[in-house]
Design a protein around this motif. Structure first.
Motif, PDB file in Angstrom:
ATOM      1  N   PRO A 132      29.727  82.352  59.095  1.00 18.10           N
ATOM      2  CA  PRO A 132      30.420  82.078  60.354  1.00 18.10           C
ATOM      3  C   PRO A 132      29.854  80.863  61.072  1.00 18.10           C
ATOM      4  CG  PRO A 132      28.897  83.901  60.639  1.00 18.10           C
ATOM      5  CD  PRO A 132      28.832  83.505  59.192  1.00 18.10           C
ATOM      6  N   SER A 133      30.702  80.199  61.826  1.00 15.70           N
ATOM      7  CA  SER A 133      30.307  79.071  62.678  1.00 15.70           C
ATOM      8  C   SER A 133      29.377  78.083  61.980  1.00 15.70           C
ATOM      9  CB  SER A 133      29.640  79.599  63.956  1.00 15.70           C
ATOM     10  OG  SER A 133      30.476  80.481  64.631  1.00 15.70           O
ATOM     11  N   PRO A 134      29.834  77.488  60.876  1.00 14.42           N
ATOM     12  CA  PRO A 134      28.959  76.545  60.173  1.00 14.42           C
ATOM     13  C   PRO A 134      28.640  75.334  61.047  1.00 14.42           C
ATOM     14  CG  PRO A 134      31.191  76.375  59.341  1.00 14.42           C
ATOM     15  CD  PRO A 134      31.165  77.538  60.292  1.00 14.42           C
ATOM     16  N   ASN A 135      27.401  74.871  60.967  1.00 14.51           N
ATOM     17  CA  ASN A 135      27.009  73.697  61.753  1.00 14.51           C
ATOM     18  C   ASN A 135      27.322  72.427  60.953  1.00 14.51           C
ATOM     19  OD1 ASN A 135      24.837  73.144  59.982  1.00 14.51           O
ATOM     20  ND2 ASN A 135      23.510  74.545  61.099  1.00 14.51           N
ATOM     21  N   PRO A 136      27.188  71.258  61.555  1.00 19.16           N
ATOM     22  CA  PRO A 136      27.533  70.010  60.856  1.00 19.16           C
ATOM     23  C   PRO A 136      26.717  69.766  59.594  1.00 19.16           C
ATOM     24  CG  PRO A 136      27.371  69.614  63.208  1.00 19.16           C
ATOM     25  CD  PRO A 136      26.871  71.009  62.973  1.00 19.16           C
ATOM     26  N   ASP A 137      25.561  70.424  59.455  1.00 23.47           N
ATOM     27  CA  ASP A 137      24.728  70.245  58.266  1.00 23.47           C
ATOM     28  C   ASP A 137      25.104  71.185  57.125  1.00 23.47           C
ATOM     29  OD1 ASP A 137      23.280  68.282  59.593  1.00 23.47           O
ATOM     30  OD2 ASP A 137      21.827  69.726  60.369  1.00 23.47           O
ATOM     31  N   PHE A 138      26.095  72.057  57.338  1.00 25.45           N
ATOM     32  CA  PHE A 138      26.514  73.005  56.302  1.00 25.45           C
ATOM     33  C   PHE A 138      27.088  72.228  55.125  1.00 25.45           C
ATOM     34  CE2 PHE A 138      29.349  75.810  54.053  1.00 25.45           C
ATOM     35  CZ  PHE A 138      28.669  77.027  54.041  1.00 25.45           C
ATOM     36  N   THR A 139      26.557  72.469  53.921  1.00 29.01           N
ATOM     37  CA  THR A 139      26.990  71.752  52.721  1.00 29.01           C
ATOM     38  C   THR A 139      28.057  72.550  51.980  1.00 29.01           C
ATOM     39  OG1 THR A 139      24.815  70.727  52.496  1.00 29.01           O
ATOM     40  CG2 THR A 139      26.226  70.737  50.537  1.00 29.01           C
ATOM     41  N   PHE A 140      29.185  71.899  51.721  1.00 35.15           N
ATOM     42  CA  PHE A 140      30.287  72.522  51.005  1.00 35.15           C
ATOM     43  C   PHE A 140      30.024  72.539  49.508  1.00 35.15           C
ATOM     44  CE2 PHE A 140      32.977  70.736  54.612  1.00 35.15           C
ATOM     45  CZ  PHE A 140      33.073  71.951  55.264  1.00 35.15           C
ATOM     46  N   THR A 141      30.636  73.522  48.851  1.00 40.83           N
ATOM     47  CA  THR A 141      30.579  73.661  47.409  1.00 40.83           C
ATOM     48  C   THR A 141      31.995  73.900  46.913  1.00 40.83           C
ATOM     49  OG1 THR A 141      28.372  74.638  47.515  1.00 40.83           O
ATOM     50  CG2 THR A 141      29.619  75.058  45.525  1.00 40.83           C
ATOM     51  N   GLY A 142      32.333  73.346  45.749  1.00 40.25           N
ATOM     52  CA  GLY A 142      33.646  73.597  45.174  1.00 40.25           C
ATOM     53  C   GLY A 142      33.919  75.093  45.115  1.00 40.25           C
ATOM     54  N   GLY A 143      35.113  75.491  45.529  1.00 38.52           N
ATOM     55  CA  GLY A 143      35.477  76.897  45.578  1.00 38.52           C
ATOM     56  C   GLY A 143      35.362  77.499  46.956  1.00 38.52           C
ATOM     57  N   ASP A 144      34.714  76.786  47.894  1.00 41.76           N
ATOM     58  CA  ASP A 144      34.613  77.291  49.265  1.00 41.76           C
ATOM     59  C   ASP A 144      36.004  77.409  49.877  1.00 41.76           C
ATOM     60  OD1 ASP A 144      31.856  77.364  49.214  1.00 41.76           O
ATOM     61  OD2 ASP A 144      31.586  75.619  50.520  1.00 41.76           O
ATOM     62  N   GLN A 161      29.102  67.707  49.938  1.00 37.41           N
ATOM     63  CA  GLN A 161      28.981  66.996  51.212  1.00 37.41           C
ATOM     64  C   GLN A 161      28.896  68.006  52.356  1.00 37.41           C
ATOM     65  OE1 GLN A 161      28.802  63.512  51.384  1.00 37.41           O
ATOM     66  NE2 GLN A 161      28.625  63.794  49.170  1.00 37.41           N
ATOM     67  N   THR A 162      28.498  67.551  53.517  1.00 35.64           N
ATOM     68  CA  THR A 162      28.372  68.442  54.671  1.00 35.64           C
ATOM     69  C   THR A 162      29.653  68.462  55.499  1.00 35.64           C
ATOM     70  OG1 THR A 162      27.539  66.756  56.183  1.00 35.64           O
ATOM     71  CG2 THR A 162      25.900  67.931  54.826  1.00 35.64           C
ATOM     72  N   LEU A 163      29.760  69.473  56.337  1.00 35.32           N
ATOM     73  CA  LEU A 163      30.876  69.554  57.278  1.00 35.32           C
ATOM     74  C   LEU A 163      30.914  68.299  58.140  1.00 35.32           C
ATOM     75  CD1 LEU A 163      33.170  70.932  58.840  1.00 35.32           C
ATOM     76  CD2 LEU A 163      31.442  72.261  60.055  1.00 35.32           C
ATOM     77  N   SER A 176      38.673  72.927  64.278  1.00 34.48           N
ATOM     78  CA  SER A 176      37.343  73.529  64.148  1.00 34.48           C
ATOM     79  C   SER A 176      37.295  74.396  62.898  1.00 34.48           C
ATOM     80  CB  SER A 176      37.028  74.412  65.358  1.00 34.48           C
ATOM     81  OG  SER A 176      36.922  73.625  66.516  1.00 34.48           O
ATOM     82  N   ILE A 177      36.249  74.229  62.112  1.00 36.63           N
ATOM     83  CA  ILE A 177      35.992  75.104  60.967  1.00 36.63           C
ATOM     84  C   ILE A 177      35.164  76.258  61.529  1.00 36.63           C
ATOM     85  CG2 ILE A 177      34.988  75.331  58.666  1.00 36.63           C
ATOM     86  CD1 ILE A 177      37.390  73.339  58.892  1.00 36.63           C
ATOM     87  N   VAL A 178      35.756  77.452  61.581  1.00 34.16           N
ATOM     88  CA  VAL A 178      35.090  78.579  62.227  1.00 34.16           C
ATOM     89  C   VAL A 178      34.349  79.474  61.241  1.00 34.16           C
ATOM     90  CG1 VAL A 178      36.627  78.545  64.214  1.00 34.16           C
ATOM     91  CG2 VAL A 178      37.186  79.992  62.234  1.00 34.16           C
ATOM     92  N   ALA A 179      34.638  79.339  59.951  1.00 33.10           N
ATOM     93  CA  ALA A 179      33.927  80.120  58.946  1.00 33.10           C
ATOM     94  C   ALA A 179      34.152  79.494  57.576  1.00 33.10           C
ATOM     95  CB  ALA A 179      34.402  81.569  58.934  1.00 33.10           C
ATOM     96  N   VAL A 180      33.203  79.748  56.679  1.00 35.78           N
ATOM     97  CA  VAL A 180      33.342  79.343  55.284  1.00 35.78           C
ATOM     98  C   VAL A 180      33.051  80.576  54.436  1.00 35.78           C
ATOM     99  CG1 VAL A 180      32.488  77.853  53.429  1.00 35.78           C
ATOM    100  CG2 VAL A 180      32.608  76.978  55.774  1.00 35.78           C
ATOM    101  N   MET A 181      33.982  80.880  53.528  1.00 32.24           N
ATOM    102  CA  MET A 181      33.775  81.995  52.607  1.00 32.24           C
ATOM    103  C   MET A 181      33.326  81.416  51.275  1.00 32.24           C
ATOM    104  SD  MET A 181      36.555  84.857  53.502  1.00 32.24           S
ATOM    105  CE  MET A 181      35.610  85.980  52.518  1.00 32.24           C
ATOM    106  N   ARG A 182      32.199  81.956  50.796  1.00 32.02           N
ATOM    107  CA  ARG A 182      31.648  81.498  49.523  1.00 32.02           C
ATOM    108  C   ARG A 182      31.094  82.710  48.785  1.00 32.02           C
ATOM    109  NH1 ARG A 182      27.143  77.387  50.306  1.00 32.02           N
ATOM    110  NH2 ARG A 182      28.898  75.947  50.544  1.00 32.02           N
ATOM    111  N   ALA A 183      31.531  82.862  47.558  1.00 37.72           N
ATOM    112  CA  ALA A 183      31.012  83.936  46.708  1.00 37.72           C
ATOM    113  C   ALA A 183      31.062  85.288  47.406  1.00 37.72           C
ATOM    114  CB  ALA A 183      29.595  83.616  46.249  1.00 37.72           C
ATOM    115  N   GLY A 184      32.149  85.516  48.140  1.00 39.02           N
ATOM    116  CA  GLY A 184      32.331  86.799  48.792  1.00 39.02           C
ATOM    117  C   GLY A 184      31.567  86.976  50.084  1.00 39.02           C
TER     118      GLY A 184
END
Length: 160
Positions: free
Chosen positions: A127-139, A101-103, A115-123
């Motif tokens: 930064p600054s993910p927009n509302p369309d940023f799609t999350f993945t398990g492990g994020d 799903q998206t932010l 505010s979600i200011v960053a998402v760490m994925r696979a190292g």
């Protein structure tokens, strides 16, 4: 911190650095894409005491474990003079309602003021993910808000 990069002919590349103890720690990235975490012997920095093969997923998880606390600590330091503002790590677990799903789908900012200011994925830091940023398990999400807002955000990600 000085990271040394050493070509390993026929193998790949070693990237390592010296710890305060004098030991070296780093990774060997093999030409076939495999990664090994390496630690030198205490009495001989050129000899390997331990080598742990890591899958791509394991390397990414280790990177998140090591990178996220540094990012959160930096943000906490920057917000230390702003009363009532905290920084927290939140997770998107595998199988979570928000995996895929998206932010924007979380309604996080509207529902909690966080505010979600960053998402760490696979190292990698996104930064600054927009509302369309799609999350993945492990994020791993880096969130900023009030203590109450952060507690509500954690509940949303856990319970929907």
């Amino acid at each position: 911190m000085n990271v040394e990069v050493t070509p390993l002919p026929g193998i790949g590349t070693r990237k390592d650095f010296v710890l305060a103890s004098g030991r070296r720690v780093g990774v060997v990235t093999h030409r076939d894409g495999h990664t090994d975490l390496i630690v030198s012997k205490a009495d001989d920095p050129d000899a390997c005491a331990a080598s742990l093969p890591l899958t791509t997923e394991e390397a990414a998880a280790l990177s998140n474990l090591l990178g996220a606390p540094q990012l959160v600590a930096q943000l906490e330091d920057e917000h230390s003079e702003v009363p009532g503002i905290r920084t927290k790590q939140l997770y998107i677990n595998d199988g979570s309602r928000y995996d895929g799903q998206t932010l924007g789908d979380t309604g996080m900012r509207t529902r909690t003021g966080v505010s979600i200011v960053a998402v760490m994925r696979a190292g990698q830091v996104n930064p600054s993910p927009n509302p369309d940023f799609t999350f993945t398990g492990g994020d791993l999400l880096v969130a900023v808000g009030t203590p109450d807002g952060l507690a509500a955000a954690a509940k949303i990600l856990t319970n929907g």
